[in-house]
Design an enzyme around this catalytic site. Structure first.
Site, mmCIF file in Angstrom:
data_model
loop_
_atom_site.group_PDB
_atom_site.id
_atom_site.type_symbol
_atom_site.label_atom_id
_atom_site.label_comp_id
_atom_site.label_asym_id
_atom_site.label_seq_id
_atom_site.Cartn_x
_atom_site.Cartn_y
_atom_site.Cartn_z
ATOM 1 N N ASP A 187 -15.724 -3.549 -1.093
ATOM 2 C CA ASP A 187 -15.025 -3.299 0.511
ATOM 3 C C ASP A 187 -16.041 -2.599 0.662
ATOM 4 O O ASP A 187 -16.823 -2.222 0.448
ATOM 5 C CB ASP A 187 -13.508 -1.393 0.039
ATOM 6 C CG ASP A 187 -12.845 -2.253 -0.791
ATOM 7 O OD1 ASP A 187 -12.470 -3.435 -0.907
ATOM 8 O OD2 ASP A 187 -12.271 -1.165 -1.139
ATOM 9 N N ASP A 240 0.593 -0.959 0.220
ATOM 10 C CA ASP A 240 0.044 -0.322 0.045
ATOM 11 C C ASP A 240 0.954 1.221 -0.057
ATOM 12 O O ASP A 240 1.612 1.512 0.754
ATOM 13 C CB ASP A 240 -0.746 0.045 1.565
ATOM 14 C CG ASP A 240 -1.805 -1.292 1.219
ATOM 15 O OD1 ASP A 240 -2.394 -2.074 0.283
ATOM 16 O OD2 ASP A 240 -2.957 -0.872 2.607
#
Length: 239
Positions: A130, A8
């Site tokens: 998500d 990330d």
């Protein structure tokens, strides 16, 4: 089952968040290219890269750095975070990125997914779902929609999506174990789309359980960075 270690990216560093909270950020490696090299040298084949700045800003903020990872390591890479235009997808694919993940746009503008599928094919386009408490979260997880994860998955499958990444935001970065029930439910509803699991992985036993459920791949982040699962174990698990 495919294993995808995660990088990330925020402000040029490799970071981890807890439940997607930008206030709870830990830098795990100052040097993103160094982290990608560690994966490559360990024999990892495929990595999951998220442009967190991009997710917040709605643009490909770390595009050059991500292109550099590809150029330097030759690893297979899927990229998500801030994908809002066909041009962005085209650009990522042109520098050798293997799959591009569409997130918020799948909820807000489903037609965009259709357009991307028609242009690039279902092997290049992944939809990232998500969810918080089963409801789909968007815009870097800062907003929650009124759409539940199963409905969105079915809509995407009908449209021709063949690969979905499902992240349980409530588990992400917590090392509390995945939401197995959600994966079982999701896989039971789908007929042709495959699922990649993400969020909450904390031990090899989680991977074994996900494989048993029928998950096609798993993204591993914090469990690796914390030292709970080694790259050697991940490689061996994948076989």
């Amino acid at each position: 089952m495919q294993i995808l270690p995660a990088i990330d990216i925020k402000n040029g560093h490799a970071v981890r968040l807890v439940k997607g909270d930008f206030e709870q950020e830990t830098v795990v490696n100052d040097n993103v290219l160094d982290q990608a090299s560690i994966f490559m040298e360990a024999g990892i084949q495929y990595i999951h890269v998220v442009d967190l700045d991009g997710a917040l800003e709605g643009r490909a903020a770390n595009r050059d750095l991500i292109a550099k990872i590809k150029e330097m390591t030759g690893l297979a890479i899927e990229v998500g975070g801030g994908i809002r235009t066909i041009e962005q997808i085209e650009d990522y694919l042109s520098v050798g990125i293997n799959r591009v993940i569409i997130g918020s746009m799948a909820v807000k503008h489903p037609q965009f997914v259709k357009e991307a599928l028609d242009k690039f094919g279902s092997d290049k386009i992944v939809v990232g779902i998500d969810a918080k408490n089963g409801m789909v979260a968007t815009e870097g997880w800062l907003e929650t929609s009124t759409v539940d994860y199963i409905s969105l998955a079915l809509e995407m499958e009908k449209m021709g999506v063949r690969l979905l990444i499902y992240t349980d935001v409530d588990r992400d970065g917590t090392l509390t174990g995945p939401n197995f029930e959600h994966y079982e439910k999701l896989i039971a509803h789908l007929t042709s789309a495959k699922v990649i699991a993400s969020g909450g992985i904390h031990a090899l036993s989680d991977l074994q359980q996900l494989e048993k459920i029928g998950v096609a791949g798993t993204i591993v982040g914090k469990a690796y960075y914390n030292g709970d699962i080694s790259l050697k174990e991940l490689r061996e698990f994948e076989g």
